[in-house]
Design an enzyme around this catalytic site. Structure first.
Site, PDB file in Angstrom:
ATOM      1  N   SER A 145       0.782  -1.209   0.264  1.00 36.69           N
ATOM      2  CA  SER A 145      -0.346   0.254  -0.230  1.00 36.69           C
ATOM      3  C   SER A 145       0.771   1.463   0.091  1.00 36.69           C
ATOM      4  O   SER A 145       2.216   0.990   0.630  1.00 36.69           O
ATOM      5  CB  SER A 145      -1.069  -0.342   1.323  1.00 36.69           C
ATOM      6  OG  SER A 145      -1.137   1.247   1.555  1.00 36.69           O
ATOM      7  N   TYR A 158      -2.476  -1.184  10.962  1.00 38.38           N
ATOM      8  CA  TYR A 158      -2.412  -0.843   8.662  1.00 38.38           C
ATOM      9  C   TYR A 158      -0.806  -1.039   8.331  1.00 38.38           C
ATOM     10  O   TYR A 158      -0.389  -1.532   7.546  1.00 38.38           O
ATOM     11  CB  TYR A 158      -3.233  -0.875   8.282  1.00 38.38           C
ATOM     12  CG  TYR A 158      -3.645  -0.910   7.194  1.00 38.38           C
ATOM     13  CD1 TYR A 158      -4.369  -1.407   6.343  1.00 38.38           C
ATOM     14  CD2 TYR A 158      -2.725   0.164   5.764  1.00 38.38           C
ATOM     15  CE1 TYR A 158      -4.439  -2.052   5.090  1.00 38.38           C
ATOM     16  CE2 TYR A 158      -3.494  -0.354   4.953  1.00 38.38           C
ATOM     17  CZ  TYR A 158      -4.094  -1.465   3.972  1.00 38.38           C
ATOM     18  OH  TYR A 158      -4.181  -1.166   2.932  1.00 38.38           O
TER      19      TYR A 158
HETATM   20  P1  NAD Z   1     -12.130  -5.835  -0.717  1.00 37.32           P
HETATM   21  O1  NAD Z   1     -11.846  -5.886   1.006  1.00 37.32           O
HETATM   22  O2  NAD Z   1     -12.272  -5.063  -1.850  1.00 37.32           O
HETATM   23  O3  NAD Z   1     -11.020  -7.601  -0.801  1.00 37.32           O
HETATM   24  C1  NAD Z   1     -10.115  -8.018  -0.279  1.00 37.32           C
HETATM   25  C2  NAD Z   1     -10.596  -9.984   0.302  1.00 37.32           C
HETATM   26  O4  NAD Z   1      -9.193 -10.220   0.832  1.00 37.32           O
HETATM   27  C3  NAD Z   1     -11.813 -10.229   0.096  1.00 37.32           C
HETATM   28  O5  NAD Z   1     -12.512 -10.424  -0.907  1.00 37.32           O
HETATM   29  C4  NAD Z   1     -11.789 -10.778   1.913  1.00 37.32           C
HETATM   30  O6  NAD Z   1     -12.770 -11.782   1.833  1.00 37.32           O
HETATM   31  C5  NAD Z   1     -10.266 -11.175   1.385  1.00 37.32           C
HETATM   32  N1  NAD Z   1      -9.338 -11.421   3.266  1.00 37.32           N
HETATM   33  C6  NAD Z   1      -9.607 -10.972   4.070  1.00 37.32           C
HETATM   34  N2  NAD Z   1      -9.114 -11.703   5.005  1.00 37.32           N
HETATM   35  C7  NAD Z   1      -8.296 -12.959   4.161  1.00 37.32           C
HETATM   36  C8  NAD Z   1      -7.663 -13.873   4.895  1.00 37.32           C
HETATM   37  N3  NAD Z   1      -7.362 -13.517   6.542  1.00 37.32           N
HETATM   38  N4  NAD Z   1      -7.223 -15.226   3.768  1.00 37.32           N
HETATM   39  C9  NAD Z   1      -7.786 -14.928   2.862  1.00 37.32           C
HETATM   40  N5  NAD Z   1      -8.689 -13.942   1.866  1.00 37.32           N
HETATM   41  C10 NAD Z   1      -8.627 -12.610   3.347  1.00 37.32           C
HETATM   42  O7  NAD Z   1     -10.440  -4.832  -0.120  1.00 37.32           O
HETATM   43  P2  NAD Z   1      -9.588  -4.476  -2.215  1.00 37.32           P
HETATM   44  O8  NAD Z   1      -9.075  -2.781  -1.786  1.00 37.32           O
HETATM   45  O9  NAD Z   1      -9.641  -4.792  -3.304  1.00 37.32           O
HETATM   46  O10 NAD Z   1      -8.184  -4.437  -0.871  1.00 37.32           O
HETATM   47  C11 NAD Z   1      -7.017  -5.614  -1.065  1.00 37.32           C
HETATM   48  C12 NAD Z   1      -5.591  -5.510  -0.858  1.00 37.32           C
HETATM   49  O11 NAD Z   1      -5.073  -4.088  -1.069  1.00 37.32           O
HETATM   50  C13 NAD Z   1      -5.834  -5.572   0.261  1.00 37.32           C
HETATM   51  O12 NAD Z   1      -4.636  -6.329   0.871  1.00 37.32           O
HETATM   52  C14 NAD Z   1      -5.349  -4.424   0.521  1.00 37.32           C
HETATM   53  O13 NAD Z   1      -4.887  -3.564   1.627  1.00 37.32           O
HETATM   54  C15 NAD Z   1      -4.818  -3.742  -0.071  1.00 37.32           C
HETATM   55  N6  NAD Z   1      -4.522  -2.142  -0.971  1.00 37.32           N
HETATM   56  C16 NAD Z   1      -6.013  -1.648  -0.682  1.00 37.32           C
HETATM   57  C17 NAD Z   1      -6.355  -0.310  -0.828  1.00 37.32           C
HETATM   58  C18 NAD Z   1      -8.024   0.249  -1.190  1.00 37.32           C
HETATM   59  O14 NAD Z   1      -7.397   1.454  -1.191  1.00 37.32           O
HETATM   60  N7  NAD Z   1      -8.781  -0.252  -1.095  1.00 37.32           N
HETATM   61  C19 NAD Z   1      -4.832   0.624  -0.906  1.00 37.32           C
HETATM   62  C20 NAD Z   1      -4.464  -0.142  -0.582  1.00 37.32           C
HETATM   63  C21 NAD Z   1      -3.733  -1.300  -0.969  1.00 37.32           C
END
Ligand code: NAD
Length: 254
Positions: A145, A158
């Protein structure tokens, strides 16, 4: 990217029931990969896999909680059983459940975030690398991130977890480069996914501010992160390893 890029390659995507992971799984499949879709959310994961198959692609859903060693071991074994090898892994599952300054957070929140975001990525890499060593190489991309590159007020745990992902990525890239395994991280800015929708729902007034932190003037899209993950996994990135690719609309440029 041409269809040749991932033709027949065996690719694992975690957190593929939603958001960035789902966009990446669909993209890998469009580029010809055989995709193992994984998540704790079985309904969402099955839906991603079904969408791929309906479009004529190859996908299997394997449920795994990335914070559980036995689950991750069985996940990697399941991919190898189904596809014979593991060419690329996108370790993307993560949680963001924290909205308070550091002194106000509790221990349970710390443990939960670290278990999924740090232990989860470590466990995935541990078993993926073991398989990649046995088969003579592979590529890994971890989702960190911008909070892995700079501070993130109200999300100190985080931010710590994502800095840890960057540290593990750099170290493992150095350890396994000569074994033919490239390992990089993608560092998204604020991306429109169900994770972000939940944050905006909690604090609707923050939506505009979230757009403004990006010099590009908008939030990112899940597909834009998927595109970066695919590039890092592709042979076009053959000399790129140990890198943290910010895909953040310029957020960390200022
Ligand atoms: P999201 O919540 O839409 O998807 C995350 C997925 O991870 C979900 O389907 C959830 O069920 C799954 N998950 C959660 N815990 C889990 C576990 N213990 N085992 C297996 N699966 C698990 O979120 P997203 O925005 O698509 O995030 C994806 C990645 O991107 C994450 O690592 C998040 O930290 C990172 N991220 C997101 C953003 C943002 O702004 N959306 C920014 C920076 C980083």
């Amino acid at each position: 990217m041409s269809a040749i890029a991932f033709d027949g390659k065996a690719v694992l995507v975690t957190g593929a029931a939603s958001g960035i992971g789902r966009a990446a799984a669909l993209s890998f499949a469009r580029e010809g990969a055989r995709v193992a879709v994984s998540d704790v959310d079985a309904a969402g994961g099955e839906e991603t896999a079904a969408t791929i198959r309906q479009a004529g692609g190859e996908a299997v859903f394997i449920r795994a909680d990335v914070s559980k060693s036995l689950d991750v071991q069985a996940l990697v074994a399941g991919v190898v059983e189904r596809y014979g090898r593991l060419d690329c892994a996108f370790n993307n599952a993560g949680i963001e459940i924290e909205h308070r300054p550091l002194a106000e957070a509790d221990e349970a929140t710390f443990d939960r975030i670290m278990n999924v975001n740090v232990k989860g990525v470590w466990l995935c890499m541990k078993y993926e690398i073991t398989q990649m060593l046995a088969q003579g190489g592979g590529v890994i991309v971890n989702t960190a991130s911008v909070a892995g590159l700079v501070g993130a007020p109200t999300q100190p745990i985080y931010a710590a977890s994502k800095h840890a992902v960057v540290g593990m990525t750099r170290t493992a890239a150095a350890e396994y480069g000569r074994a033919g395994i490239r390992i990089n991280a993608v560092c998204p800015g604020i991306i429109r996914t169900p994770m972000m929708d939940r944050a905006i729902e909690r604090e609707p007034r923050r939506a505009k501010a979230m757009e403004k932190v990006h010099p590009i003037g908008r939030l990112g899209e899940a597909q834009e992160i998927a595109n970066a993950a695919l590039w890092l996994c592709s042979d076009s990135a053959s000399f790129v390893t140990g890198h943290q690719l910010a895909v953040d609309g310029g957020l960390t440029a200022i």
